[in-house]
Design a protein around this motif. Structure first.
Motif, mmCIF file in Angstrom:
data_model
loop_
_atom_site.group_PDB
_atom_site.id
_atom_site.type_symbol
_atom_site.label_atom_id
_atom_site.label_comp_id
_atom_site.label_asym_id
_atom_site.label_seq_id
_atom_site.Cartn_x
_atom_site.Cartn_y
_atom_site.Cartn_z
ATOM 1 N N LYS A 178 0.468 -8.625 -4.311
ATOM 2 C CA LYS A 178 -0.936 -8.583 -4.755
ATOM 3 C C LYS A 178 -1.792 -8.037 -3.636
ATOM 4 C CE LYS A 178 -1.225 -12.239 -8.170
ATOM 5 N NZ LYS A 178 0.159 -12.758 -8.044
ATOM 6 N N ARG A 179 -2.693 -7.134 -4.013
ATOM 7 C CA ARG A 179 -3.581 -6.550 -3.014
ATOM 8 C C ARG A 179 -4.642 -7.595 -2.641
ATOM 9 N NH1 ARG A 179 -4.964 -0.420 -3.412
ATOM 10 N NH2 ARG A 179 -5.817 -0.174 -1.342
ATOM 11 N N ASP A 181 -6.899 -6.898 0.217
ATOM 12 C CA ASP A 181 -8.060 -6.084 0.600
ATOM 13 C C ASP A 181 -7.646 -4.621 0.608
ATOM 14 O OD1 ASP A 181 -7.042 -5.259 3.025
ATOM 15 O OD2 ASP A 181 -8.354 -6.490 4.259
ATOM 16 N N ASP A 182 -8.489 -3.752 1.153
ATOM 17 C CA ASP A 182 -8.214 -2.314 1.058
ATOM 18 C C ASP A 182 -6.813 -1.931 1.525
ATOM 19 O OD1 ASP A 182 -10.565 -1.766 0.007
ATOM 20 O OD2 ASP A 182 -11.459 -0.814 1.778
ATOM 21 N N HIS A 183 -6.348 -2.590 2.602
ATOM 22 C CA HIS A 183 -5.080 -2.156 3.205
ATOM 23 C C HIS A 183 -3.964 -3.194 3.139
ATOM 24 C CE1 HIS A 183 -7.369 1.100 4.844
ATOM 25 N NE2 HIS A 183 -8.197 0.270 5.423
ATOM 26 N N TYR A 185 -1.481 -6.178 1.427
ATOM 27 C CA TYR A 185 -0.848 -6.788 0.253
ATOM 28 C C TYR A 185 -0.163 -8.078 0.671
ATOM 29 C CZ TYR A 185 -1.319 -3.072 -3.213
ATOM 30 O OH TYR A 185 -1.816 -2.176 -4.133
ATOM 31 N N SER A 201 5.623 -1.138 -7.847
ATOM 32 C CA SER A 201 4.484 -0.407 -7.282
ATOM 33 C C SER A 201 5.008 0.946 -6.822
ATOM 34 C CB SER A 201 3.893 -1.173 -6.077
ATOM 35 O OG SER A 201 4.760 -1.052 -4.944
ATOM 36 N N GLN A 246 3.441 -10.001 4.487
ATOM 37 C CA GLN A 246 2.390 -9.074 4.046
ATOM 38 C C GLN A 246 2.845 -7.635 4.243
ATOM 39 O OE1 GLN A 246 -1.063 -10.227 6.357
ATOM 40 N NE2 GLN A 246 -1.765 -11.595 4.708
ATOM 41 N N ARG A 248 1.135 -3.651 5.016
ATOM 42 C CA ARG A 248 -0.052 -2.941 5.489
ATOM 43 C C ARG A 248 0.044 -1.491 5.044
ATOM 44 N NH1 ARG A 248 -4.980 -3.638 8.217
ATOM 45 N NH2 ARG A 248 -5.643 -1.535 8.694
ATOM 46 N N ILE A 249 -0.934 -1.008 4.325
ATOM 47 C CA ILE A 249 -0.935 0.419 3.974
ATOM 48 C C ILE A 249 -1.358 1.170 5.230
ATOM 49 C CG2 ILE A 249 -1.865 2.214 2.482
ATOM 50 C CD1 ILE A 249 -2.395 0.093 0.375
#
Ligand code: UTP
Length: 305
Positions: A178-179, A181-183, A185, A201, A246, A248-249
């Motif tokens: 689940k995301r 915030d912007d970057h 999950y 995804s 987590q 990180r994009i």
């Protein structure tokens, strides 16, 4: 437990079969991007992210990596004698880069096994892993630093991810989560090479990780999986269930330089950023594109002056 990330490991012991025969007697991590071996970009990223101690996992035929990060007294003497001061400084800088250590993975039993070889070096603190064949190019904010900042805030194991085209998900490890915030999950699971219609995804795991040390006990019990190798992803799935995890994009251009097309793209992209190569390369590519579309099988005419 130390919560600062001080140590990084760079697994570089793979056979590099996608790049044979170039990798028969030399490591793929030493293949140059312009005039720098690719592993140097990775070491520089680690240092720019605040890493103090680096362990490179090597194997047979990998001596060139050790030599690259060591002094070359003959070369240093020669460059000094010739007054080639710029080159001298460059060569010296590499030998003084950071505390770089080496260990051999005696059998290539997979990435998970390579990470397990670093157990004594890491001890009981969270650590970073940067894959020796994955370049993430972000000159202003190194990819590993983006993950370290996230780890400082959330304290959970972090895997680096980037979006890929839907038809490419079956080539990669993909995250489910689940995301938040912007970057970031929050992960539910990691899925290795899913079918496109079953992928949770399009976020693929790239070669950057910050991992809690409990992974070592898990790796010690992980049975060989895909390709009969001990897979890091299999152990991470267990860690994810135990402690949460987590993703990180990552911001930056990813180049999988273990793949031929990825390697070619990396060279072109780095060359286009070099002041002394940009104009020549652009002109050459335009000329090649025009030539191949106009004269598919023809050579330029011979001329006499
Ligand atoms: P790859 O899956 O790309 O394998 O490894 P490889 O052998 O390097 O290359 P190909 O697929 O045969 O062309 C991912 C990373 O894990 C390291 C590799 O060096 C690379 O950085 N690795 C892999 C090890 O250190 N040890 C291993 O046993 C396997």
């Amino acid at each position: 437990m130390v919560s600062r990330i001080r140590k990084a490991i760079i697994p570089a012991a793979g056979f590099g079969t996608r790049f044979l025969p170039a990798t028969k007697a030399q490591p793929k991590e030493m293949l140059p991007l312009i005039n720098k071996p690719s592993i140097q970009y990775i070491v520089e990223e680690a240092i720019a992210s605040g890493i103090e101690d680096i362990l490179i996992i090597t194997g047979r035929n990998k001596r060139a990596i050790e030599d690259h990060f060591d002094h070359n007294i003959d070369l240093e003497y020669f460059l000094k004698k010739q007054g080639k001061w710029e080159e001298y400084e460059e060569v010296l800088k590499i030998a003084k880069m950071a505390d770089i250590h080496f260990i051999r993975q005696k059998e290539q039993n997979g990435l998970g096994h390579a990470v397990l070889c670093a157990r004594c070096f890491v001890g009981n603190e969270p650590f970073a892993v940067l894959l020796g064949d994955d370049i993430i190019d972000n000159p202003s904010r190194p990819a590993l630093l983006q993950m370290i900042e996230q780890f400082r805030t959330h304290g959970k194991t972090v895997v680096g991810v980037q979006p890929v085209l839907p038809e490419e998900v079956s080539k990669y490890g993909i995250i489910a989560g689940k995301r938040i915030d912007d970057h970031i999950y929050e992960l539910e699971d990691l899925v290795e090479k899913p079918d496109p219609d079953k992928a949770p995804s399009n976020l693929s795991i790239v070669g950057r990780y910050i991992i809690h040390p409990e992974i070592f006990d898990i790796l010690g019990e992980t049975k060989p999986g895909r390709g009969d190798e001990i897979q890091l992803t299999d152990a991470l799935r267990v860690l994810c269930r135990q402690q949460g995890m987590q993703a990180r994009i990552l911001q930056g251009d990813r180049h999988d330089i273990g793949d031929k097309w990825g390697y070619i793209k990396a060279i072109l992209s780095f060359a286009l950023r070099c002041d002394d190569l940009h104009d020549q390369l652009t002109a050459f590519l335009q000329e090649q594109a025009a030539f191949s579309s106009n004269n598919k099988n023809e050579q330029p005419p011979a001329e006499e002056w």
